[in-house]
Scaffold this motif. Sequence first.
Motif, PDB file in Angstrom:
ATOM      1  N   ALA A  36       0.819  -1.213   0.000  1.00 28.86           N
ATOM      2  CA  ALA A  36       0.000   0.000   0.000  1.00 28.86           C
ATOM      3  C   ALA A  36       0.852   1.262   0.000  1.00 28.86           C
ATOM      4  CB  ALA A  36      -0.967  -0.008   1.180  1.00 28.86           C
ATOM      5  N   PRO A  37       1.922   1.353   0.830  1.00 27.80           N
ATOM      6  CA  PRO A  37       2.756   2.559   0.784  1.00 27.80           C
ATOM      7  C   PRO A  37       3.417   2.770  -0.572  1.00 27.80           C
ATOM      8  CG  PRO A  37       3.134   1.371   2.821  1.00 27.80           C
ATOM      9  CD  PRO A  37       2.308   0.474   1.957  1.00 27.80           C
ATOM     10  N   SER A  74       0.849   4.061  -2.960  1.00 27.32           N
ATOM     11  CA  SER A  74       0.569   5.454  -2.627  1.00 27.32           C
ATOM     12  C   SER A  74       1.667   6.361  -3.173  1.00 27.32           C
ATOM     13  CB  SER A  74       0.449   5.611  -1.109  1.00 27.32           C
ATOM     14  OG  SER A  74       0.259   6.961  -0.756  1.00 27.32           O
ATOM     15  N   ARG A  95      -5.906   7.170  -7.538  1.00 28.25           N
ATOM     16  CA  ARG A  95      -6.136   7.984  -6.338  1.00 28.25           C
ATOM     17  C   ARG A  95      -7.591   7.961  -5.880  1.00 28.25           C
ATOM     18  NH1 ARG A  95      -2.104  10.826  -9.163  1.00 28.25           N
ATOM     19  NH2 ARG A  95      -3.626  11.988 -10.406  1.00 28.25           N
ATOM     20  N   SER A 123      -9.378   5.351  -5.440  1.00 30.97           N
ATOM     21  CA  SER A 123      -9.603   4.210  -4.541  1.00 30.97           C
ATOM     22  C   SER A 123      -8.287   3.824  -3.876  1.00 30.97           C
ATOM     23  CB  SER A 123     -10.179   3.021  -5.321  1.00 30.97           C
ATOM     24  OG  SER A 123     -11.397   3.363  -5.949  1.00 30.97           O
ATOM     25  N   PRO A 124      -7.781   4.676  -2.991  1.00 30.93           N
ATOM     26  CA  PRO A 124      -6.488   4.396  -2.353  1.00 30.93           C
ATOM     27  C   PRO A 124      -6.567   3.169  -1.439  1.00 30.93           C
ATOM     28  CG  PRO A 124      -7.559   6.253  -1.281  1.00 30.93           C
ATOM     29  CD  PRO A 124      -8.391   5.927  -2.483  1.00 30.93           C
ATOM     30  N   LEU A 125      -5.483   2.392  -1.427  1.00 36.91           N
ATOM     31  CA  LEU A 125      -5.435   1.213  -0.564  1.00 36.91           C
ATOM     32  C   LEU A 125      -5.041   1.613   0.848  1.00 36.91           C
ATOM     33  CD1 LEU A 125      -3.610  -1.452  -2.752  1.00 36.91           C
ATOM     34  CD2 LEU A 125      -6.039  -1.296  -2.270  1.00 36.91           C
ATOM     35  N   LYS A 126      -5.773   1.088   1.832  1.00 36.00           N
ATOM     36  CA  LYS A 126      -5.418   1.318   3.233  1.00 36.00           C
ATOM     37  C   LYS A 126      -4.530   0.200   3.756  1.00 36.00           C
ATOM     38  CE  LYS A 126      -9.440   4.137   4.482  1.00 36.00           C
ATOM     39  NZ  LYS A 126      -9.916   4.335   3.109  1.00 36.00           N
ATOM     40  N   THR A 127      -4.615  -0.965   3.122  1.00 30.18           N
ATOM     41  CA  THR A 127      -3.758  -2.102   3.476  1.00 30.18           C
ATOM     42  C   THR A 127      -3.210  -2.700   2.184  1.00 30.18           C
ATOM     43  OG1 THR A 127      -5.631  -3.647   3.426  1.00 30.18           O
ATOM     44  CG2 THR A 127      -5.103  -2.625   5.544  1.00 30.18           C
ATOM     45  N   ASP A 128      -2.222  -3.563   2.315  1.00 29.02           N
ATOM     46  CA  ASP A 128      -1.642  -4.199   1.137  1.00 29.02           C
ATOM     47  C   ASP A 128      -2.704  -4.995   0.379  1.00 29.02           C
ATOM     48  OD1 ASP A 128       0.732  -3.178   2.047  1.00 29.02           O
ATOM     49  OD2 ASP A 128       1.543  -5.104   2.717  1.00 29.02           O
TER      50      ASP A 128
END
Length: 288
Positions: free
Chosen positions: A135-136, A139, A204, A206-211
Motif C-alpha cells: 500500500a505505501p 501510494s 487515487r 480508490s487508495p489502498l489502506k492495506t496491502d
Amino acid sequence: MRESGVQCLTSGQLHHMAYTEWGDPANPRVLLCVHGLTRNGRDFDELARALSRDYRVICPDVAGRGQSDWLANKNDYAVQVYVQHMLILLARLDVAQVDWLGTSMGGLIGMGLAALPDTPIRRLILNDVGPVLSAPALSRIGEYVGRAPLFASVEAAEQYLREVGPGFGKLSDDQWRALTVSGLRRDADGWRMRYDPAIGEVMRASPLKTDMLLWPMYDAIRAPTLVLRGVDSDLLTHTTAEAMSQRGPRAHIVEIAETGHAPMLMCAGQIEIVRNFLLEAPESSDPV
C-alpha cells in the motif's frame, strides 16, 4: 523492428492498441513483453533486439499508453480489462502459446492470464511484482502518476524521469534519453508524458489502506515462473519473493543489486538472466 496494431472493443468503444514486433514473424516461439504502469512497449527495445534471434518478440502499448488510444471510460484502466486486450492481441498474432515477461503492471496482467485454466502462457517472468502489492508503494506511485508538468524540452523531461524513476537502476545517459524520448509526446506548448493522466486519477480515487493480496491468483499459476526483484524495491519485498518461491509455481527468484522498482532489463547481465530462464532455466539466485 516492425510497428503494427490491433483493434479492441471496450465499453462499447473501438480503440487501437499498438505494438512493436521483433524477429522472424514465422517463428513459433513467441515472447510477449508488457510494460509498467506509465511506460510503453519501447522499454523493451534492447531486450527484444537481443532475443530476436531466438524469439518473435511482441511489445504492446497497453491501452492509454504509448501509441495506443486512450480509453473513453476511465474505469476501464484495470488489469482484468487488459487481460482481455492481450487475448485479442494473441488472436491477432495467431499464436496458441507464448512466453510472458511483465514489468510491474505487465506482470499483474501476466499473472491474471497465467492463472486461468488452459492459459496460453508457457513460461512466466514477473519483473518486480507479485501477489502482495504494498500500500505505501502504491501510494508513492499514485502521488506522481498523471501529475507530470508540461516540459519545455526533452532535457527537462529526462531530468523529471530520473527523479521519479531512481528504482530503474544504473542506466547510461543514452538509456535514460531513450526512455525519455519514447515516453513523450509533443503538443503545441511543449512536451507531455505519453500516457492518459486519468490513469493516476483512477488510482487515487480508490487508495489502498492495506496491502493488496493476490495469493489465490498466484497459487493457481502452473507455468514455470521467474521473479526478478530489485534489491531496494518497495513494491515487492524480499519476504514476499521468498514466499513466492515456496508456493504456487514455486518461482525461481533473482535479486538485482543497486536497483529498486523496477529493473529496466536494458543491461547485458539482466538480459542474460531472462534469456537463460527462457531457454535454459538457470538455477542460481545470487544477486546480480
